[in-house]
Motif scaffolding. Structure first.
Motif, PDB file in Angstrom:
ATOM      1  N   GLY A   1       3.841  -3.999  -1.639  1.00 52.82           N
ATOM      2  CA  GLY A   1       3.582  -3.411  -2.958  1.00 52.82           C
ATOM      3  C   GLY A   1       2.489  -2.363  -2.881  1.00 52.82           C
ATOM      4  N   ASN A   2       1.388  -2.687  -2.174  1.00 50.21           N
ATOM      5  CA  ASN A   2       0.292  -1.724  -2.020  1.00 50.21           C
ATOM      6  C   ASN A   2       0.762  -0.462  -1.324  1.00 50.21           C
TER       7      ASN A   2
ATOM      8  N   GLU B   1       0.891   6.318  10.309  1.00 47.09           N
ATOM      9  CA  GLU B   1       0.743   7.233   9.177  1.00 47.09           C
ATOM     10  C   GLU B   1       0.230   6.520   7.928  1.00 47.09           C
ATOM     11  N   ALA B   2       0.482   5.212   7.857  1.00 47.70           N
ATOM     12  CA  ALA B   2       0.041   4.476   6.673  1.00 47.70           C
ATOM     13  C   ALA B   2      -1.306   3.818   6.959  1.00 47.70           C
ATOM     14  N   HIS B   3      -2.080   3.608   5.897  1.00 44.47           N
ATOM     15  CA  HIS B   3      -3.351   2.907   6.055  1.00 44.47           C
ATOM     16  C   HIS B   3      -3.078   1.399   5.975  1.00 44.47           C
TER      17      HIS B   3
ATOM     18  N   SER C   1       9.711   3.733   8.140  1.00 46.27           N
ATOM     19  CA  SER C   1      10.992   3.091   8.455  1.00 46.27           C
ATOM     20  C   SER C   1      10.808   1.980   9.480  1.00 46.27           C
ATOM     21  N   VAL C   2      10.112   2.288  10.598  1.00 46.30           N
ATOM     22  CA  VAL C   2       9.967   1.254  11.629  1.00 46.30           C
ATOM     23  C   VAL C   2       9.056   0.136  11.143  1.00 46.30           C
TER      24      VAL C   2
ATOM     25  N   GLY D   1       3.119   5.455  -1.905  1.00 47.52           N
ATOM     26  CA  GLY D   1       4.263   6.307  -1.598  1.00 47.52           C
ATOM     27  C   GLY D   1       4.985   5.941  -0.324  1.00 47.52           C
ATOM     28  N   HIS D   2       4.555   4.841   0.336  1.00 49.98           N
ATOM     29  CA  HIS D   2       5.221   4.448   1.582  1.00 49.98           C
ATOM     30  C   HIS D   2       6.405   3.546   1.256  1.00 49.98           C
ATOM     31  N   VAL D   3       7.604   4.113   1.356  1.00 49.45           N
ATOM     32  CA  VAL D   3       8.824   3.319   1.203  1.00 49.45           C
ATOM     33  C   VAL D   3       9.657   3.514   2.463  1.00 49.45           C
TER      34      VAL D   3
END
Lengths: 131, 205
Positions: free
Chosen positions: B123-124, B63-65, B139-140, B129-131
Protein backbone atom coordinates in the motif's frame (compact mmCIF):
# COMPACT_ATOMS: atom_id res chain seq x y z
CA UNK A 1 17.08 -45.76 0.82
CA UNK A 2 20.76 -44.95 1.41
CA UNK A 3 21.73 -45.39 -2.25
CA UNK A 4 18.95 -43.07 -3.45
CA UNK A 5 20.02 -40.48 -0.91
CA UNK A 6 23.66 -40.60 -2.01
CA UNK A 7 22.63 -40.39 -5.69
CA UNK A 8 20.90 -37.08 -5.01
CA UNK A 9 23.81 -35.81 -2.90
CA UNK A 10 26.24 -36.63 -5.73
CA UNK A 11 23.98 -34.72 -8.14
CA UNK A 12 24.25 -31.78 -5.75
CA UNK A 13 28.05 -32.01 -5.72
CA UNK A 14 28.09 -32.12 -9.52
CA UNK A 15 25.79 -29.07 -9.80
CA UNK A 16 27.98 -27.20 -7.29
CA UNK A 17 31.15 -27.95 -9.26
CA UNK A 18 29.47 -27.00 -12.54
CA UNK A 19 28.18 -23.80 -10.91
CA UNK A 20 31.67 -22.72 -9.81
CA UNK A 21 33.06 -23.38 -13.30
CA UNK A 22 30.12 -21.53 -14.84
CA UNK A 23 30.65 -18.48 -12.61
CA UNK A 24 34.36 -18.16 -13.37
CA UNK A 25 33.78 -18.72 -17.07
CA UNK A 26 30.84 -16.37 -17.62
CA UNK A 27 30.68 -14.01 -14.56
CA UNK A 28 26.94 -14.03 -15.18
CA UNK A 29 24.67 -13.92 -12.14
CA UNK A 30 21.41 -15.33 -13.57
CA UNK A 31 22.56 -18.82 -14.48
CA UNK A 32 24.81 -18.94 -11.43
CA UNK A 33 21.82 -18.26 -9.18
CA UNK A 34 19.61 -20.79 -10.95
CA UNK A 35 22.31 -23.45 -10.77
CA UNK A 36 23.07 -22.68 -7.13
CA UNK A 37 19.42 -23.32 -6.35
CA UNK A 38 19.62 -26.60 -8.32
CA UNK A 39 22.26 -27.60 -5.77
CA UNK A 40 19.59 -26.95 -3.15
CA UNK A 41 17.10 -29.09 -5.10
CA UNK A 42 19.43 -32.10 -5.08
CA UNK A 43 20.77 -31.66 -1.54
CA UNK A 44 17.29 -31.22 -0.08
CA UNK A 45 16.01 -34.55 -1.45
CA UNK A 46 19.32 -36.32 -0.75
CA UNK A 47 19.51 -35.09 2.84
CA UNK A 48 15.87 -35.99 3.47
CA UNK A 49 16.27 -39.53 2.08
CA UNK A 50 19.42 -40.15 4.16
CA UNK A 51 17.76 -38.65 7.23
CA UNK A 52 14.73 -40.94 6.74
CA UNK A 53 16.98 -43.94 6.03
CA UNK A 54 18.80 -43.39 9.33
CA UNK A 55 15.50 -43.14 11.21
CA UNK A 56 13.71 -46.17 9.73
CA UNK A 57 16.68 -48.50 9.28
CA UNK A 58 17.59 -50.77 6.38
CA UNK A 59 14.99 -51.32 3.67
CA UNK A 60 14.72 -54.41 1.43
CA UNK A 61 16.43 -52.45 -1.36
CA UNK A 62 19.49 -51.94 0.87
CA UNK A 63 19.94 -55.70 1.28
CA UNK A 64 21.63 -57.53 -1.61
CA UNK A 65 20.10 -60.85 -0.49
CA UNK A 66 16.54 -59.49 -0.30
CA UNK A 67 13.64 -61.18 -2.09
CA UNK A 68 10.97 -59.29 -4.01
CA UNK A 69 8.44 -60.49 -1.45
CA UNK A 70 10.33 -58.67 1.34
CA UNK A 71 8.95 -55.45 -0.08
CA UNK A 72 5.36 -56.69 -0.01
CA UNK A 73 2.70 -55.27 2.24
CA UNK A 74 0.76 -52.07 2.58
CA UNK A 75 2.47 -49.03 1.13
CA UNK A 76 0.08 -46.38 2.39
CA UNK A 77 -3.45 -45.11 2.09
CA UNK A 78 -4.61 -44.38 -1.44
CA UNK A 79 -8.06 -43.10 -2.22
CA UNK A 80 -9.86 -45.82 -4.23
CA UNK A 81 -11.83 -43.25 -6.21
CA UNK A 82 -12.61 -39.60 -5.81
CA UNK A 83 -14.35 -36.92 -7.83
CA UNK A 84 -12.79 -34.09 -5.85
CA UNK A 85 -9.54 -33.63 -7.83
CA UNK A 86 -11.68 -33.07 -10.94
CA UNK A 87 -13.67 -30.33 -9.21
CA UNK A 88 -10.50 -28.74 -7.81
CA UNK A 89 -8.98 -28.62 -11.32
CA UNK A 90 -12.16 -27.30 -12.93
CA UNK A 91 -12.37 -24.56 -10.28
CA UNK A 92 -8.71 -23.64 -10.79
CA UNK A 93 -9.29 -23.50 -14.55
CA UNK A 94 -12.33 -21.26 -13.97
CA UNK A 95 -10.21 -18.98 -11.74
CA UNK A 96 -7.55 -18.47 -14.42
CA UNK A 97 -10.24 -18.15 -17.10
CA UNK A 98 -11.40 -15.21 -14.98
CA UNK A 99 -8.20 -13.33 -15.82
CA UNK A 100 -9.24 -13.41 -19.49
CA UNK A 101 -12.98 -12.79 -19.02
CA UNK A 102 -13.26 -10.46 -16.06
CA UNK A 103 -12.45 -10.14 -12.40
CA UNK A 104 -16.01 -11.13 -11.36
CA UNK A 105 -15.39 -14.61 -12.79
CA UNK A 106 -12.02 -14.71 -11.04
CA UNK A 107 -13.69 -14.27 -7.65
CA UNK A 108 -16.35 -16.87 -8.52
CA UNK A 109 -13.45 -19.20 -9.39
CA UNK A 110 -11.63 -18.50 -6.11
CA UNK A 111 -14.82 -19.32 -4.19
CA UNK A 112 -15.30 -22.58 -6.16
CA UNK A 113 -11.64 -23.50 -5.61
CA UNK A 114 -11.91 -23.01 -1.85
CA UNK A 115 -15.14 -25.04 -1.66
CA UNK A 116 -13.75 -27.93 -3.74
CA UNK A 117 -10.52 -27.91 -1.71
CA UNK A 118 -12.57 -28.22 1.47
CA UNK A 119 -14.39 -31.16 -0.15
CA UNK A 120 -11.07 -32.74 -1.15
CA UNK A 121 -9.40 -32.33 2.25
CA UNK A 122 -12.40 -33.55 4.23
CA UNK A 123 -13.63 -36.31 1.90
CA UNK A 124 -12.79 -39.04 4.43
CA UNK A 125 -14.04 -37.01 7.40
CA UNK A 126 -17.78 -37.14 6.64
CA UNK A 127 -20.43 -39.45 5.24
CA UNK A 128 -19.92 -43.19 4.77
CA UNK A 129 -16.16 -43.22 5.18
CA UNK A 130 -15.75 -40.81 8.06
CA UNK A 131 -13.58 -41.79 10.95
CA UNK B 1 -5.04 -68.26 1.66
CA UNK B 2 -8.77 -68.06 1.33
CA UNK B 3 -10.21 -68.94 -2.04
CA UNK B 4 -12.49 -65.94 -2.05
CA UNK B 5 -11.95 -62.34 -2.97
CA UNK B 6 -11.59 -60.14 0.05
CA UNK B 7 -11.76 -56.41 0.33
CA UNK B 8 -10.56 -54.43 3.28
CA UNK B 9 -12.61 -51.53 4.53
CA UNK B 10 -11.38 -48.07 3.68
CA UNK B 11 -9.53 -46.90 6.72
CA UNK B 12 -7.25 -43.99 7.21
CA UNK B 13 -7.07 -44.32 10.97
CA UNK B 14 -4.38 -46.94 11.39
CA UNK B 15 -0.70 -46.59 10.69
CA UNK B 16 -0.64 -47.86 7.08
CA UNK B 17 2.67 -49.60 7.50
CA UNK B 18 5.17 -50.33 10.20
CA UNK B 19 7.58 -47.59 11.17
CA UNK B 20 10.18 -49.44 9.09
CA UNK B 21 8.77 -48.05 5.85
CA UNK B 22 9.25 -44.47 4.66
CA UNK B 23 6.13 -42.33 4.84
CA UNK B 24 5.41 -41.75 1.16
CA UNK B 25 3.38 -38.61 1.76
CA UNK B 26 6.37 -37.04 3.48
CA UNK B 27 8.87 -38.14 0.83
CA UNK B 28 6.49 -36.94 -1.91
CA UNK B 29 6.11 -33.57 -0.21
CA UNK B 30 9.89 -33.10 -0.14
CA UNK B 31 10.16 -33.98 -3.85
CA UNK B 32 7.34 -31.54 -4.64
CA UNK B 33 9.01 -28.82 -2.54
CA UNK B 34 12.22 -29.30 -4.52
CA UNK B 35 10.24 -28.49 -7.68
CA UNK B 36 8.82 -25.45 -5.86
CA UNK B 37 12.41 -24.45 -5.20
CA UNK B 38 13.02 -24.42 -8.97
CA UNK B 39 9.94 -22.22 -9.40
CA UNK B 40 11.57 -19.69 -7.07
CA UNK B 41 14.88 -20.24 -8.90
CA UNK B 42 13.15 -18.89 -12.01
CA UNK B 43 12.00 -15.83 -10.03
CA UNK B 44 15.53 -15.25 -8.68
CA UNK B 45 16.95 -15.65 -12.20
CA UNK B 46 14.41 -13.10 -13.47
CA UNK B 47 15.39 -10.69 -10.69
CA UNK B 48 19.10 -10.91 -11.45
CA UNK B 49 18.61 -10.69 -15.23
CA UNK B 50 16.54 -7.52 -15.02
CA UNK B 51 18.89 -6.10 -12.37
CA UNK B 52 21.97 -6.57 -14.55
CA UNK B 53 20.20 -5.19 -17.65
CA UNK B 54 18.93 -2.16 -15.72
CA UNK B 55 22.36 -1.47 -14.21
CA UNK B 56 23.87 -1.82 -17.69
CA UNK B 57 21.47 0.84 -18.94
CA UNK B 58 22.51 3.13 -16.10
CA UNK B 59 19.21 2.91 -14.20
CA UNK B 60 19.23 3.35 -10.44
CA UNK B 61 18.67 0.09 -8.52
CA UNK B 62 16.60 -0.30 -6.39
CA UNK B 63 14.27 2.35 -7.71
CA UNK B 64 11.80 2.20 -4.84
CA UNK B 65 12.51 3.32 -1.29
CA UNK B 66 12.31 0.16 0.84
CA UNK B 67 11.60 0.31 4.54
CA UNK B 68 14.28 -2.10 5.70
CA UNK B 69 13.61 -1.93 9.50
CA UNK B 70 9.91 -2.70 8.98
CA UNK B 71 10.69 -5.58 6.61
CA UNK B 72 13.30 -6.92 9.06
CA UNK B 73 10.70 -6.99 11.85
CA UNK B 74 8.21 -8.72 9.52
CA UNK B 75 10.86 -11.28 8.55
CA UNK B 76 11.62 -11.98 12.21
CA UNK B 77 7.94 -12.73 12.84
CA UNK B 78 7.88 -15.19 9.91
CA UNK B 79 11.07 -16.93 11.05
CA UNK B 80 9.72 -17.26 14.60
CA UNK B 81 6.47 -18.72 13.21
CA UNK B 82 8.61 -21.60 11.89
CA UNK B 83 9.72 -22.22 15.49
CA UNK B 84 6.14 -22.29 16.78
CA UNK B 85 5.16 -24.55 13.88
CA UNK B 86 7.92 -27.00 14.83
CA UNK B 87 6.73 -26.96 18.46
CA UNK B 88 3.34 -28.03 17.06
CA UNK B 89 5.00 -30.88 15.14
CA UNK B 90 6.80 -32.13 18.26
CA UNK B 91 3.45 -32.03 20.07
CA UNK B 92 1.65 -34.03 17.35
CA UNK B 93 4.44 -36.61 17.28
CA UNK B 94 3.69 -37.23 20.97
CA UNK B 95 -0.05 -37.30 20.18
CA UNK B 96 -0.85 -34.07 22.03
CA UNK B 97 -3.65 -32.69 19.87
CA UNK B 98 -4.44 -29.67 22.11
CA UNK B 99 -0.84 -28.45 22.02
CA UNK B 100 -0.79 -28.98 18.25
CA UNK B 101 -3.88 -26.80 17.90
CA UNK B 102 -2.38 -24.09 20.14
CA UNK B 103 0.94 -23.90 18.29
CA UNK B 104 -0.68 -24.04 14.84
CA UNK B 105 -3.07 -21.23 15.78
CA UNK B 106 -0.05 -19.18 16.97
CA UNK B 107 1.80 -19.95 13.72
CA UNK B 108 -1.30 -19.03 11.71
CA UNK B 109 -1.59 -15.67 13.47
CA UNK B 110 2.12 -14.90 12.95
CA UNK B 111 1.86 -15.86 9.27
CA UNK B 112 -1.24 -13.70 8.90
CA UNK B 113 0.68 -10.82 10.54
CA UNK B 114 3.42 -11.27 7.94
CA UNK B 115 0.94 -11.19 5.04
CA UNK B 116 -0.70 -8.13 6.57
CA UNK B 117 2.69 -6.44 6.83
CA UNK B 118 3.40 -7.23 3.18
CA UNK B 119 0.06 -5.72 2.12
CA UNK B 120 0.81 -2.63 4.25
CA UNK B 121 4.16 -2.25 2.50
CA UNK B 122 2.49 -2.73 -0.92
CA UNK B 123 0.00 0.00 0.00
CA UNK B 124 2.80 2.43 0.91
CA UNK B 125 4.64 1.67 -2.34
CA UNK B 126 1.45 2.06 -4.37
CA UNK B 127 0.86 5.50 -2.83
CA UNK B 128 4.34 6.50 -4.05
CA UNK B 129 3.31 5.37 -7.55
CA UNK B 130 5.04 1.98 -7.47
CA UNK B 131 2.70 -0.53 -9.08
CA UNK B 132 3.38 -3.76 -10.99
CA UNK B 133 3.63 -2.09 -14.40
CA UNK B 134 5.46 1.10 -13.30
CA UNK B 135 9.14 0.18 -13.83
CA UNK B 136 11.13 -3.04 -14.37
CA UNK B 137 12.21 -2.84 -10.72
CA UNK B 138 8.61 -2.64 -9.50
CA UNK B 139 7.68 -5.60 -11.71
CA UNK B 140 10.36 -7.89 -10.28
CA UNK B 141 9.76 -6.64 -6.74
CA UNK B 142 6.03 -7.33 -6.82
CA UNK B 143 6.37 -10.62 -8.74
CA UNK B 144 8.98 -12.14 -6.40
CA UNK B 145 7.49 -10.95 -3.11
CA UNK B 146 3.94 -11.39 -4.43
CA UNK B 147 4.41 -15.04 -5.41
CA UNK B 148 6.01 -15.63 -2.02
CA UNK B 149 3.06 -13.91 -0.34
CA UNK B 150 0.66 -16.19 -2.24
CA UNK B 151 2.63 -19.20 -0.98
CA UNK B 152 2.36 -17.93 2.61
CA UNK B 153 -1.39 -17.45 2.10
CA UNK B 154 -1.62 -21.03 0.84
CA UNK B 155 0.19 -22.15 3.99
CA UNK B 156 -2.32 -20.24 6.12
CA UNK B 157 -5.19 -22.08 4.38
CA UNK B 158 -3.32 -25.37 4.98
CA UNK B 159 -3.06 -24.54 8.73
CA UNK B 160 -6.82 -24.04 8.80
CA UNK B 161 -7.36 -27.39 7.05
CA UNK B 162 -5.15 -29.17 9.61
CA UNK B 163 -7.01 -27.52 12.48
CA UNK B 164 -10.32 -28.45 10.81
CA UNK B 165 -9.22 -32.07 10.47
CA UNK B 166 -8.31 -32.35 14.15
CA UNK B 167 -11.81 -31.12 15.03
CA UNK B 168 -13.63 -33.21 12.37
CA UNK B 169 -12.36 -36.59 13.57
CA UNK B 170 -13.09 -38.14 16.94
CA UNK B 171 -9.44 -38.79 17.72
CA UNK B 172 -6.00 -37.90 16.41
CA UNK B 173 -5.14 -40.27 13.56
CA UNK B 174 -1.91 -41.21 11.83
CA UNK B 175 -3.21 -39.45 8.70
CA UNK B 176 -3.66 -36.21 10.66
CA UNK B 177 -0.15 -36.51 12.09
CA UNK B 178 1.22 -36.97 8.58
CA UNK B 179 -0.66 -34.01 7.15
CA UNK B 180 0.37 -31.79 10.08
CA UNK B 181 4.02 -32.74 9.53
CA UNK B 182 3.97 -32.13 5.76
CA UNK B 183 2.32 -28.73 6.29
CA UNK B 184 5.23 -27.92 8.61
CA UNK B 185 7.66 -28.95 5.88
CA UNK B 186 5.92 -26.53 3.51
CA UNK B 187 5.94 -23.76 6.11
CA UNK B 188 9.67 -24.15 6.81
CA UNK B 189 10.31 -24.16 3.05
CA UNK B 190 8.37 -20.93 2.49
CA UNK B 191 10.26 -19.42 5.43
CA UNK B 192 13.67 -20.35 4.00
CA UNK B 193 12.70 -18.98 0.58
CA UNK B 194 11.75 -15.70 2.22
CA UNK B 195 15.14 -15.48 3.94
CA UNK B 196 16.71 -15.80 0.46
CA UNK B 197 14.36 -13.22 -1.04
CA UNK B 198 14.85 -10.83 1.90
CA UNK B 199 18.62 -11.10 1.63
CA UNK B 200 18.46 -10.49 -2.14
CA UNK B 201 15.97 -7.64 -2.22
CA UNK B 202 16.54 -5.79 1.06
CA UNK B 203 20.18 -6.48 1.99
CA UNK B 204 22.23 -7.12 -1.19
CA UNK B 205 19.97 -4.89 -3.35
Amino acid sequence: MKIQGWMFLLCGVFFAAADVVYWFWSKEPTGTTAMAISVGLALMIGYYLLFTARRIGDQPEDNKEAEISDGAGEIGFYSPHSWWPLFVCLSAALTFFGFAVGMWLFFVGVFCTLMSMIGFVFQYYRGNFSH
Amino acid sequence: MLGVATASAITTTTRPHGSSRPNLVQVGTIVWLSSELMFFAALFAMYFTIRSVSLGQGTHWPEAHLEVPFATFNTTVLVLSSVTCQLGVWAVERGQVKKLRFWYVVSFLMGAFFVGGQLYEYGNLAREGHVLSHTPYDSVFFLTTGFHGLHVTGGLIAFLFILGRTYAAKRLTYEQQTSAIVVSYYWHFVDVVWIGLFATIYIIK
